[in-house]
Structure formats: C-alpha cells, structure tokens
Design a protein around this motif. Structure first.
Motif, mmCIF file in Angstrom:
data_model
loop_
_atom_site.group_PDB
_atom_site.id
_atom_site.type_symbol
_atom_site.label_atom_id
_atom_site.label_comp_id
_atom_site.label_asym_id
_atom_site.label_seq_id
_atom_site.Cartn_x
_atom_site.Cartn_y
_atom_site.Cartn_z
ATOM 1 N N PRO A 377 -16.695 -47.553 11.759
ATOM 2 C CA PRO A 377 -17.514 -46.431 12.235
ATOM 3 C C PRO A 377 -16.924 -45.691 13.437
ATOM 4 N N ASP A 378 -16.173 -46.388 14.297
ATOM 5 C CA ASP A 378 -15.669 -45.752 15.517
ATOM 6 C C ASP A 378 -14.289 -45.132 15.342
ATOM 7 N N THR A 379 -13.807 -45.022 14.103
ATOM 8 C CA THR A 379 -12.514 -44.391 13.880
ATOM 9 C C THR A 379 -12.673 -42.899 13.618
ATOM 10 N N GLU A 380 -11.612 -42.170 13.823
ATOM 11 C CA GLU A 380 -11.606 -40.721 13.644
ATOM 12 C C GLU A 380 -10.231 -40.295 13.144
ATOM 13 N N PRO A 381 -10.112 -39.092 12.566
ATOM 14 C CA PRO A 381 -8.780 -38.635 12.148
ATOM 15 C C PRO A 381 -7.880 -38.451 13.376
ATOM 16 N N VAL A 382 -6.691 -39.029 13.327
ATOM 17 C CA VAL A 382 -5.743 -38.907 14.429
ATOM 18 C C VAL A 382 -4.391 -38.451 13.888
ATOM 19 N N GLN A 383 -3.641 -37.774 14.734
ATOM 20 C CA GLN A 383 -2.313 -37.294 14.355
ATOM 21 C C GLN A 383 -1.268 -38.273 14.877
ATOM 22 N N VAL A 384 -0.429 -38.758 13.975
ATOM 23 C CA VAL A 384 0.580 -39.753 14.325
ATOM 24 C C VAL A 384 1.947 -39.233 13.892
ATOM 25 N N PHE A 385 2.850 -39.068 14.842
ATOM 26 C CA PHE A 385 4.177 -38.539 14.546
ATOM 27 C C PHE A 385 5.113 -39.653 14.084
ATOM 28 N N TRP A 396 -6.597 -42.432 9.845
ATOM 29 C CA TRP A 396 -7.741 -42.908 10.623
ATOM 30 C C TRP A 396 -7.204 -43.696 11.808
ATOM 31 N N GLY A 397 -7.876 -43.581 12.938
ATOM 32 C CA GLY A 397 -7.414 -44.315 14.115
ATOM 33 C C GLY A 397 -8.415 -44.252 15.248
ATOM 34 N N ARG A 398 -7.981 -44.734 16.398
ATOM 35 C CA ARG A 398 -8.807 -44.723 17.605
ATOM 36 C C ARG A 398 -8.013 -44.104 18.750
#
Length: 577
Positions: A377-385, A396-398
């Motif tokens: 539930p506490d994850t969100e879309p994140v940008q990872v290079f 998905w990430g934190r």
C-alpha cells in the motif's frame, strides 16, 4: 467522397503513425488513446484510406454501431456483421463486426482481408483458442501477411501484463507474453484535459463513510472474490446507505450519475437506496434487449442514476455523465481510469466531472501504469535510472521525505541497448551456480548455460529438515573490519545471527563479495566494484540484505552456504506478518 469531419491533431498523428508503421512492416501494432479521445474517428479515417478489404472488430454491439456510424458519416457505406444489430454483411470493402457473431460463423471470414482493426484490444487473449486468435488464424490462411492493429485506452491487464512488447519511445515492456509487437502511439490523458478535449475531472475525498477493502486479498488478475466482498459489505450495511445519501445530495445539480458496484448483490442494494423512478441497473445477466433499452433511456436523460457491475467500463458513451461514484475495490490503474473515463467526454453545459472513490482504492487518476500489481500500500511509481544505459525506468518503489528513491521493485531495465535489443542490465537477479550468469529471479533455467536453477523454496525446505543446517530470516546486516577482511553479520527478528568473512585481498573472495553485494548496491541502482575494506565500510549502509541466509554445521561453527536475495515464494520473510 468529401470528408465530413476534421481530425484533431492527435487523431491525425495516430493515423500517420499507423500508415508509417504498416508501410515498413506487417508486425502487429497498438494505438493507445484515453477514453473520449475519439478512437471511432481514427478507425473511420483508416478505413477510408484503405485500398483493400478490412475488418473492424470489437466485443459489444454498441461499439460496432458507433464505429460504423462514424464511417458512414464520411458518406461511405459500411458492412455490418452483428447478430444483435440483425445484419450479416461481409461483402463491403469495410466490415464492422462483433467478435461473438464472427466466432459462430468463422467459415464466412475467409476473404482476403489486408487489415484487422480491433477496438478495445486489451480484451484480446494470447490463448490460441480465444475468439480473436481463431479469427486471426482463419484470415491468415488466405493472407499470411495480414496486418493487425489494436486500439485501447488501457494496454495493460492485471494477471496478464502489457499487451505489447516494444514501445515507439525506445523501451521494452516487461511481460511474459504480449499480444501485439509494437505500441506506435500513446497519448496521455492529462494532455487531452489540458487541451480542452476532455472534461476536467474533480476528484474529491468521500466526506461520509467509505468501504475498507484492505482485508481482502485479490487474485493474480486483480479481481476480488464476490463471496468475500459480499461478506465484508454485510458487516457494514449502513455504509452503503450513507454513501447513496451523499451521492443523491451531490447529484442535485448534476446531469447524469454512474455508480460502479462491488458485486451484483451490492448493486441491487444500491439501487434500493436511490430515488425510485430515477435509477436503473445493468449487470452481466441483463437481457440484451433490455440493456440496450436502459442505456438508450439513460443517454436520453430519462433517468439520472445508472448502477452497474463491471459491464460499462468500456464501450459505453454517454457524454452527459458528470458524476462518477466508485464503490468497488480495484488494484488496476487501468480499470480505475476506465471507470472515471465514462465521465470525461465533453457535453454542452458540462464544466467538470465529479469523481468520488468510496472504495478508498488510493489510485491517482494520472498515475502511470507500472505494469505489475502494486506490491504494498505504501509504494508509488518511481523513476529508476539504469546505471548502464541511463534509461529512466518506471517501477513501484518507496521514496524518502526528499523524494529520493530508497527502494524499488524493478527487475530488469526496459531501455534499448546500442544494438536495438533490450538492455541486459538486471536490478534484481538470480545467479547461476554453474556459469555465474544473471537471470530473472523467477527463472527456472539459466539463460546462459540452460542448466536448471535451484528453486529457493526447495533449498529452504531441505535446509529446514536437516539438523546440520540453520536458516534465518534476515532482518538486517552489519559490517566490521577484521584485519584486511570484512566480516558480514546477518541477524534475524529475534537477534539470532550468522556471519561470514570475506578477505578482499583474495581474488576469488573479492569476486564473490562483488557478485553478492557489489552488483546489488542501492537496489541495483549503483553497482559498485569493491576492492578494499575501506570502500566497503564507506557504503555499508547501501549494501543489500538477503531475505534468507542458509548455513551448514562445520565442527563447532556454522558456515554460510547460501544467501537468498529478492526471494519470492511461500515462506515468510523477516518483518512480514
């Protein structure tokens, strides 16, 4: 024949992208446009430009009729093949058809079609026995170079993955099976809203009671068991009544209201709480004739409230809808967007569409689709290079309070390498004990040497059955210097420990340490080659923590034999309840 409508700029771009693609290849392709973007007009223009016979297929008669009418608006005569519309014409150059009607008469579709256009193509299954696949196979007997184009607002399905593999913007979609090869055009919903082509959605929090579906566990395809949903709703009967009271109050100055229920039983309960004579219900079992009659009356504004259960999320067009009430749980960003999309079409006198999520799904309408179910539930879309090709992946990430990514669930980079293939870098991986190659964490055989990879569940099960082995659920680790070596101590939730030492002056031990830890630093975002004790101590807080550590008794001591990273299986990990 003179064209009777002018395409919007993005519609023309979609048409141009299609023509360019199919002039170069016959590989299947997808156009992604949000609900309300006017896919029917794009289809009509492509059909107008076609020089050979084409077939436009979809799953509901409403869309068959809608697509055919836009083509007819160009002054051209469509062929229609739909039992529900009581027409079975296959002779015209352009035929608009229902897949269900085709499936019952497949032998009639052996013509030399050059192109199949599939509307709402996210419904196409990769199963060879599915209706769409049977149709494609049938027509390819006459034309092996058949072109297949899909249109959808939602190119992802929970439990199935992305429906295409290669994106025109230069990346790959990570999915085990894809129906289409290429996405050749993708238009974000936010762009259409900003340009005034869609109504502005006004999302508000429920000011009254809402449902808490967090205790329910969805299936792999993101659906919730109807029995469990009904049992939960039965515990809080007053909630549905209170919600309906608020919806009626908010709908006082609204033109049309759609309510999405969690189950058939729930939908009937909702209907009972709405004003008599002003509300109707449509479910999967609603008679086709009655369903058409109800929908037409709603479009004519003869009643205000339309309740449904998972049947009007696609292929439904009632522009005057300006209040959407979501009373069902979903983990799918795509499904959430489909429901809200029913209220975003432009209509005279409509300034915005009110959207209320009474199921507390926690989905932002403008969240991008990540491609896998939300892991927590506490994850969100994140940008990872990617540290190799620098591609900006979406996982998905934190994040921390400053917005920096502290953890993510991505496996492999989705970018393109210099040779035009998918980048080989893996953020998370399973090392082959035979050749050392990095494999996907769910792989059963090594992609390098093709040897069978050890199943971590089998390894843990076997170790737990032996008195000579010890397994800990690793909750963390600490690093200490011992002369020219590094001692890594693993500890579990109860402070039980196992430890091992790596002498970084020994080439073999240095290589092993870097394979285990260096390649996974900072969730794989910053792979590091450690050459000294000092370099390890400087980055000790970024070292990855294995999920399980397995050791074997050696004299008086326990010797670590396995460290299991990125575990996915039936055993509980540390701090998981």
């Amino acid at each position: 024949m003179t064209q009777r409508f002018t395409l919007r700029p993005y519609q023309q771009q979609a048409v141009d992208a299609t023509l360019t693609h199919f002039r170069q290849t016959s590989e299947s392709a997808v156009l992604v446009l949000p609900t309300g973007a006017g896919k029917s007009l794009i289809i009509a223009e492509l059909a107008r430009l076609a020089k050979r016979k084409i077939l436009v297929v979809t799953h509901v008669q409403e869309l068959v009729e809608q697509n055919a009418s836009k083509y007819a608006a160009l002054g051209l005569t469509p062929g229609i093949y739909s039992a529900g519309l009581k027409q079975r014409d296959t002779e015209h150059q352009v035929v608009f058809a229902s897949i269900q009607s085709i499936a019952r008469n497949l032998d009639q579709f052996d013509h030399q079609y050059s192109l199949i256009i599939i509307d709402e193509c996210h419904r196409v299954s990769d199963n060879d026995e599915s209706l769409y696949q049977q149709l494609i196979s049938q027509i390819k007997k006459s034309n092996p170079s058949l072109k297949v184009l899909g249109l959808t607002a939602t190119p992802y399905r929970l439990g199935h993955g992305w429906i295409y593999h290669r994106d025109y913007r230069g990346f790959f979609r990570q999915s085990e099976s894809t129906i289409f090869q290429h996405c050749i055009y993708d238009l974000p919903m936010r762009n259409l809203i900003k340009q005034g082509f869609l109504t502005e959605p006004k999302l508000i929090n429920a000011a009254t009671a809402h449902f808490d579906f967090s205790a329910l566990t969805p299936s792999p395809n993101g659906l919730f068991a109807e029995r469990e949903v009904n049992e939960l709703l039965a515990k809080y009967p007053r909630v549905t009544e209170a919600i309906c009271e608020q919806v009626v109050e908010l709908a006082n100055d609204r033109q049309g209201v759609m309510l999405f229920a969690a189950s058939v039983k729930h939908a009937k309960e909702i209907l009972d709480y709405l004003p008599k004579g002003e509300a109707e219900l449509v479910i999967a079992d609603t008679d086709a004739k009655q369903r058409t009659e109800i929908i037409n009356r709603f479009k004519q504004r003869q009643f205000k409230y339309l309740v449904n259960v998972a049947v009007l999320t696609t292929g439904f067009d009632a522009p005057h809808v300006d209040l959407i009430a979501i009373l069902r749980p979903t983990q799918s960003v795509s499904l959430f967007q489909q429901m809200v999309g029913r209220g975003l079409r432009l209509s005279e006198g409509k300034k915005e569409c009110l959207v209320i999520d009474y199921a507390n799904n926690g989905i932002d309408l403008f969240d991008p689709e990540v491609g896998v179910p939300k892991p927590a539930p506490d994850t969100e879309p994140v940008q990872v290079f990617c540290p190799i090709c620098d591609f900006a992946n979406l996982f998905w990430g934190r994040t921390d309070q400053d917005g920096a990514v502290i953890e993510h669930y991505g496996r492999r980079c989705q970018g393109l390498s210099d040779d035009g293939e998918q980048c080989q870098f893996r953020f998370k991986f399973k090392s082959c004990p035979h050749c050392g190659a990095e494999n996907d964490i769910a792989a059963r055989n090594c992609q390098g040497c093709h040897e069978a990879l050890i199943d971590p569940d089998d390894l843990i099960k076997k170790a737990l059955s032996l008195n000579s082995c010890k397994v800990i659920r690793c909750a963390g680790l600490r690093v200490n210097q011992e002369d020219m070596a590094i001692r890594v101590t693993y500890y579990d939730e109860d402070a039980n420990t196992l430890s091992e030492k790596f002498n970084l002056t020994n080439p073999k031990q240095r290589v092993l340490f870097n394979q285990l830890f260096g390649s996974r630093v900072n969730s794989g975002q910053s792979p590091t080659l450690f050459n000294s004790v000092e370099s390890v101590l400087e980055l000790s807080s970024a070292l990855p923590v294995p999920d399980f550590v397995v050791s074997r008794k050696s004299g008086k001591y326990w010797q670590v034999t396995e460290r299991i990273f990125d575990y996915q299986g039936r055993y509980r990990k540390a701090n998981q309840l």
